[in-house]
Design a protein around this motif. Structure first.
Motif, PDB file in Angstrom:
ATOM      1  N   UNK A 310      -9.015  -1.129 -10.328  1.00 53.90           N
ATOM      2  CA  UNK A 310      -8.204  -1.265 -11.545  1.00 53.90           C
ATOM      3  C   UNK A 310      -6.830  -1.840 -11.284  1.00 53.90           C
ATOM      4  N   UNK A 311      -6.022  -1.213 -10.407  1.00 50.18           N
ATOM      5  CA  UNK A 311      -4.707  -1.776 -10.093  1.00 50.18           C
ATOM      6  C   UNK A 311      -4.773  -3.172  -9.477  1.00 50.18           C
ATOM      7  N   UNK A 312      -5.838  -3.448  -8.720  1.00 51.49           N
ATOM      8  CA  UNK A 312      -5.985  -4.785  -8.139  1.00 51.49           C
ATOM      9  C   UNK A 312      -6.104  -5.835  -9.235  1.00 51.49           C
ATOM     10  N   UNK A 313      -6.924  -5.533 -10.243  1.00 52.08           N
ATOM     11  CA  UNK A 313      -7.084  -6.471 -11.351  1.00 52.08           C
ATOM     12  C   UNK A 313      -5.800  -6.602 -12.154  1.00 52.08           C
ATOM     13  N   UNK A 314      -5.154  -5.466 -12.421  1.00 48.75           N
ATOM     14  CA  UNK A 314      -3.975  -5.467 -13.285  1.00 48.75           C
ATOM     15  C   UNK A 314      -2.736  -6.024 -12.598  1.00 48.75           C
ATOM     16  N   UNK A 315      -2.542  -5.728 -11.322  1.00 47.92           N
ATOM     17  CA  UNK A 315      -1.296  -6.068 -10.630  1.00 47.92           C
ATOM     18  C   UNK A 315      -1.388  -7.314  -9.769  1.00 47.92           C
TER      19      UNK A 315
END
Length: 399
Positions: A310-315
């Protein structure tokens, strides 16, 4: 001794000037002058011929008709309107209705399209196939046909007004739409709107300050909590200072329709749903292609740092994909705005519908069409300017 200004091949030497058609620069200037002259000549011919024909038929020209009484009703309006108002105010109602559909449709289509685009790349086989099926089906059905489908779905599946569904107190659902309690007129709501606008500006300014502070000191400011506090706190403070009114305007059945409260008409639901669903399928492909364009090494680097998916996609992924997504996304926003003119087919009182009624009553066809063209041109250019500004802001800056 004279300085030679031409080369042995006949082309002008650097810094030389030639007025021959063999000179590419001079030839380009001549062609541009001829094209501009031809456009001006054709425009002058069309305008003069139109004015001459109108004068022969004693047809009035100009926009003075906008000050006359409209004498026709409009089903729904953001601002107060009655048949005694002018054509100018009726036209304003149409512009606002078009903007309402366009703005809400753009927001919803962006959210849905982003979710579908990410879902197409999901490692879950079922989710990826469902998202692909959605995109392939929706993109290949004409938008007008989709509007008819949604409008027929609402009109045929809901009961008539006399037998309206009443699931909650003050809430009615029928073929005339969804009616819910509305807020009674009070200056407090205006105060809250102003407070919210101030909160938005304050949040933006605070975000700029927080980024500068982080760049100087490395300290992270809790921007999410501070921004949320401003956006909620200032309107809430205005509500408390205004006396906290609680009176509601309840819808009541009168004759063949409801009065009072707030309504979501079948026409608005159909145009909004149709445009949102149709455009979201194209936005999904734009988002998918933007994510795929990001080098896989970025994902591997994020995973090496221990970031979850999730954070990889978002950030990591989406911020880089935006540089690929924004230009074609602008085209989809423009398409949604222009496709809103299809609302005429299902009876939603948008800009084209009201302008069409106006020109039929007044005979001012040319003026009506130019007003429609000018309005859509202004809206489209505004969207393009904003998106181009945003695209430059997120672009990579080479040093």
């Amino acid at each position: 001794m004279a300085t030679e200004t031409r080369t042995t091949q006949g082309a002008p030497a650097p810094g030389g000037t030639s007025f021959s058609l063999s000179d590419p620069t001079f030839r380009a200037i001549v062609y541009q002058i001829l094209v501009v002259g031809a456009v001006v000549l054709v425009g002058w011919f069309l305008i003069s011929n139109t004015l001459d024909n109108l004068a022969r038929r004693s047809i009035a020209t100009g926009y003075s008709f906008l000050e006359r009484e409209a004498s026709f009703g409009i089903g729904e309006s953001i601002i107060d309107y009655s048949p005694k108002d002018t054509y100018g105010r009726a036209f304003l109602v149409g512009v606002l209705n078009t903007l309402k559909v366009s703005v809400i449709g753009i927001l919803l289509a962006t959210v849905i399209g982003t979710l579908i685009g990410v879902a197409r790349l999901s490692s879950n086989w079922l989710i990826a196939k469902l998202a692909s099926t959605y995109v392939e089906i929706i993109r290949n059905i004409p938008p007008l046909l989709q509007l008819f489908f949604w409008y027929a779905l609402v009109s045929d599946s809901l009961p008539p007004v006399r037998n309206a569904l009443n699931p909650l107190p003050g809430v009615f659902l029928s073929q005339r739409g969804l009616w819910v309690p509305g807020l009674s007129h009070s200056p407090v709501w205006t105060m809250m709107a102003v407070a919210f606008a101030v909160a938005v500006v304050g949040t933006f300014a605070l975000s700029r300050w927080a980024k500068g502070r982080q760049a100087r000191t490395g300290q992270i400011f809790p921007m999410a909590r501070a921004g949320l506090g401003l956006l909620i706190g200032l309107p809430l403070l205005a509500y408390i200072l205004g006396g906290m009114p609680t009176a509601l305007d309840m819808p009541k059945l009168t004759g063949f329709n409801f009065v009072g409260g707030k309504a979501l008409s079948p026409e608005f639901f159909a145009i909004l749903t149709g445009l949102t669903v149709y455009t979201s399928a194209f936005i999904a492909e734009v988002v998918r292609s933007g994510i795929v364009a990001v080098n896989w090494g970025q994902t591997e680097a994020a995973r090496a740092l221990g970031l979850p998916s999730g954070p990889t996609l978002r950030l990591v992924i989406l911020p880089q994909a935006l540089r690929v997504i924004v230009p074609p996304l602008t085209s989809q926003y423009l398409n949604l705005t222009k496709n809103s003119s299809l609302a005429l087919a299902i009876g939603y009182p948008d800009l084209v519908s009201i302008a069409n009624t106006t020109l039929n009553q007044t005979g001012q066809a040319i003026e009506g069409v130019t007003m429609i063209m000018g309005t859509y041109l202004t809206i489209s250019l505004s969207i393009s300017i904003f998106m181009n500004w945003y695209n430059k802001r997120i672009a990579l800056v080479e040093r």
